[in-house]
Design a protein around this motif. Structure first.
Motif, short mmCIF file in Angstrom:
data_model
loop_
_atom_site.label_atom_id
_atom_site.label_comp_id
_atom_site.label_asym_id
_atom_site.label_seq_id
_atom_site.Cartn_x
_atom_site.Cartn_y
_atom_site.Cartn_z
N PHE A 13 41.67 37.22 43.80
CA PHE A 13 40.37 36.73 44.25
C PHE A 13 40.38 36.50 45.76
O PHE A 13 41.45 36.40 46.37
CB PHE A 13 40.00 35.45 43.50
CG PHE A 13 39.57 35.70 42.07
CD1 PHE A 13 38.34 36.29 41.80
CD2 PHE A 13 40.41 35.39 41.02
CE1 PHE A 13 37.95 36.54 40.49
CE2 PHE A 13 40.03 35.64 39.70
CZ PHE A 13 38.79 36.22 39.44
N ASN A 15 39.99 33.97 47.45
CA ASN A 15 40.72 32.78 47.90
C ASN A 15 42.24 32.96 47.78
O ASN A 15 43.00 32.02 47.96
CB ASN A 15 40.28 31.55 47.10
CG ASN A 15 40.52 31.71 45.61
OD1 ASN A 15 40.99 32.76 45.15
ND2 ASN A 15 40.22 30.68 44.84
N VAL A 17 43.96 33.69 45.05
CA VAL A 17 44.53 33.47 43.71
C VAL A 17 44.77 34.83 43.04
O VAL A 17 43.89 35.67 42.97
CB VAL A 17 43.57 32.64 42.82
CG1 VAL A 17 44.06 32.58 41.38
CG2 VAL A 17 43.43 31.24 43.38
N ALA A 19 45.02 36.52 39.82
CA ALA A 19 44.66 36.24 38.42
C ALA A 19 45.40 37.17 37.47
O ALA A 19 45.77 36.79 36.37
CB ALA A 19 43.17 36.34 38.22
N PRO A 38 47.83 30.06 28.02
CA PRO A 38 47.27 28.78 28.44
C PRO A 38 46.10 28.95 29.40
O PRO A 38 45.90 30.04 29.96
CB PRO A 38 48.45 28.08 29.13
CG PRO A 38 49.44 29.16 29.43
CD PRO A 38 49.20 30.26 28.47
N SER A 39 45.35 27.90 29.58
CA SER A 39 44.21 27.91 30.48
C SER A 39 44.64 28.36 31.88
O SER A 39 45.69 27.96 32.36
CB SER A 39 43.63 26.49 30.50
OG SER A 39 42.59 26.45 31.41
N GLY A 40 43.84 29.23 32.48
CA GLY A 40 44.13 29.68 33.85
C GLY A 40 45.06 30.88 33.93
O GLY A 40 45.41 31.32 35.02
N CYS A 41 45.43 31.48 32.78
CA CYS A 41 46.40 32.58 32.83
C CYS A 41 45.73 33.94 33.10
O CYS A 41 46.42 34.94 33.21
CB CYS A 41 47.23 32.63 31.56
SG CYS A 41 46.33 33.22 30.13
N GLY A 42 44.40 33.97 33.17
CA GLY A 42 43.72 35.22 33.54
C GLY A 42 42.94 35.88 32.41
O GLY A 42 42.49 37.02 32.54
N LYS A 43 42.73 35.17 31.30
CA LYS A 43 42.07 35.77 30.14
C LYS A 43 40.62 36.16 30.43
O LYS A 43 40.21 37.28 30.15
CB LYS A 43 42.11 34.80 28.94
CG LYS A 43 43.51 34.35 28.56
CD LYS A 43 43.49 33.44 27.35
CE LYS A 43 42.79 32.10 27.55
NZ LYS A 43 43.43 31.20 28.52
N THR A 44 39.87 35.21 30.97
CA THR A 44 38.46 35.49 31.25
C THR A 44 38.34 36.59 32.30
O THR A 44 37.50 37.49 32.17
CB THR A 44 37.73 34.20 31.72
OG1 THR A 44 37.76 33.27 30.64
CG2 THR A 44 36.30 34.48 32.11
N THR A 45 39.21 36.54 33.29
CA THR A 45 39.19 37.57 34.34
C THR A 45 39.36 38.96 33.71
O THR A 45 38.67 39.91 34.06
CB THR A 45 40.31 37.31 35.36
OG1 THR A 45 40.12 35.99 35.88
CG2 THR A 45 40.29 38.33 36.48
P1 ADP Z 1 41.57 31.72 31.77
O1 ADP Z 1 40.32 32.35 31.26
O2 ADP Z 1 42.81 32.26 31.15
O3 ADP Z 1 41.54 30.23 31.69
P2 ADP Z 1 40.69 32.76 34.33
O4 ADP Z 1 40.71 34.23 34.15
O5 ADP Z 1 39.37 32.09 34.26
O6 ADP Z 1 41.72 32.08 33.32
O7 ADP Z 1 41.33 32.41 35.74
C1 ADP Z 1 42.57 32.91 36.16
C2 ADP Z 1 42.87 32.35 37.54
O8 ADP Z 1 41.97 32.86 38.50
C3 ADP Z 1 42.76 30.83 37.63
O9 ADP Z 1 43.74 30.37 38.52
C4 ADP Z 1 41.37 30.63 38.21
O10 ADP Z 1 41.30 29.41 38.92
C5 ADP Z 1 41.23 31.82 39.12
N1 ADP Z 1 39.83 32.27 39.27
C6 ADP Z 1 39.01 32.67 38.28
N2 ADP Z 1 37.82 33.09 38.76
C7 ADP Z 1 37.89 32.93 40.11
C8 ADP Z 1 36.98 33.19 41.21
N3 ADP Z 1 35.77 33.70 41.00
N4 ADP Z 1 37.43 32.92 42.45
C9 ADP Z 1 38.66 32.43 42.66
N5 ADP Z 1 39.57 32.17 41.70
C10 ADP Z 1 39.19 32.42 40.45
#
Ligand code: ADP
Ligand code: MG
Length: 373
Positions: A13, A15, A17, A19, A38-45
């Motif tokens: 991203f 910033n 990060v 993902a 776990p939460s934050g591991c990149g699933k939604t991404t």
């Molecule tokens: P999960 O769904 O597994 O909880 P995410 O895919 O939402 O994880 O996020 C993976 C990582 O990317 C996290 O560290 C999150 O903070 C970061 N992240 C997600 N979306 C954004 C974004 N739009 N900008 C910056 N960082 C992001």
């Protein structure tokens, strides 16, 4: 029907990060794949990348012969179901279900037929004239599911769809989603942080941590042969007990930090010597320990600890013990009985102990040191 293929996908991203890191995975069609981590591991991404809501920083995503990461999201033929339903609040259920089809300029009577059919199969037919605010959480999630199904997409994406539901509704929806998949046989990528959900829904499990794949396999394989300490402790509730130990090459024995020594199982000593590992982490599933007040049988390791807690769950009882610094949880039909001084003995077959390198966390077994995926 189309396979999804990730080739070295990396997502960073703005910033900084990271993902996803070097993410390569084939999802053969039709398959129900569960991504768990776990939460934050990149699933939604990952789901957003498939849906076209994000672009990979590098690498490619293919859907069949089509390169997805350069395709217009509107033509992707992918339907996503979210945790928070994302229904249009000002529309009725029927309008919510029909909306995507109107946009695609489908004939009105065909839309009507399809919406009726899908809403019957999801048992929301009686709710068609209501608005989302007049529905319970479970009903809203059924509508969200229906909205994805009416589109007849080539891929379903589920982003923790059960997280906002109570335990009973979760079980019900889990069953519904599984049933839907059996009927439609559409490639489905389902993400969750809940390992119980992952184990019960998935045909193929992908265990993720910090944007990297740790293991890909059937739920049973991942549970029985976790490739590292992360997967070992992530799958299973209560988690696998992990204990520090050292392998003594001269005597071919294993010395637990708690002071207990036992001969390494024959198959393991060869593997341990091959791996050249001395510092070990041993893993034992709570269900692989039994009360052993009258002592261990041959081939068993005997441990003695202090009982600190019992949790009676009805169908099983968890007993928490402390062995020096080490905490252990056992699970069985009955609680582990303690002596009058509060201590109890438990036994475990040494063949059921999982061996991991303490430095890398990677599994060591007869087939050699397991490599990280
Ligand atoms: P999960 O769904 O597994 O909880 P995410 O895919 O939402 O994880 O996020 C993976 C990582 O990317 C996290 O560290 C999150 O903070 C970061 N992240 C997600 N979306 C954004 C974004 N739009 N900008 C910056 N960082 C992001
Ligand atoms: Mg998420």
């Amino acid at each position: 029907m189309a396979d999804i293929r990730f080739d070295k996908v990396r997502k960073v991203f703005d910033n900084g990060v990271v993902a996803l890191e070097e993410f390569s995975l084939d999802i053969p069609s039709p398959r129900l794949v569960v991504l768990v981590g776990p939460s934050g591991c990149g699933k939604t991404t990952l789901l957003r990348l498939i849906a076209g809501l994000e672009r990979p920083t590098s690498g490619s995503i293919m859907l069949g012969e089509r390169r997805l990461d350069t395709t217009d999201p509107r033509t992707r033929d992918v339907a996503m179901v979210f945790q928070n339903y994302a229904l249009y609040p000002h529309m009725t259920v029927r309008e919510n279900l029909s909306f995507g089809l109107h946009i695609r300029k489908m004939a009105k009577d065909l839309i009507r037929t399809r919406v009726d059919e899908v809403s019957r199969s999801l048992e929301i037919h009686d709710l068609l004239e209501r608005r989302p605010a007049q529905l319970s959480g479970g009903q809203r999630q059924r509508v969200a599911l229906g909205r994805a199904v009416v589109r007849e997409p080539s891929v379903f994406l589920f982003d923790e769809p059960l997280s906002n539901l109570d335990a009973r509704l979760r079980d019900e929806m889990r069953f519904l989603i599984k049933q839907l998949y059996e009927r439609l046989r559409t490639t489905t990528v389902y993400v969750t942080h809940d390992q119980v959900e992952a184990m019960t829904i998935g045909e193929l499990l992908v265990v993720l941590r910090a944007g990297r794949i740790h293991q890909v396999g059937s739920p049973t394989d991942c549970y029985r042969k976790p490739c590292d300490t992360f997967v070992a402790s992530f799958l299973g509730s209560p988690p696998m007990n992990l204990m520090h130990a050292t392998y003594d090459l001269a005597t071919r024995s294993v010395l637990l930090d708690s002071g207990v020594r036992f001969p390494a199982p024959a198959t393991m000593s060869a593997a341990l010597e091959r791996a050249g590992e001395e510092a070990l982490t041993l893993g034992v599933r709570p269900e692989d320990m039994r009360p052993a007040e009258s002592g261990a049988l041959s081939g068993e390791l005997l441990l003695r600890g202090r009982v600190i807690l019992r949790e009676i769950l009805g169908h099983e009882t968890l007993t928490h013990l402390r062995l020096g610094e080490q905490k252990i949880i056992t699970r069985g039909a009955e609680a582990v009985p303690a002596k009058s001084d509060g201590t109890a003995a438990i036994a475990v077959e040494t063949g059921k102990i999982h061996f991991f390198s303490r430095t890398s966390g990677v599994r060591i077994d007869e087939e050699g040191a397991g490599a990280l995926a």
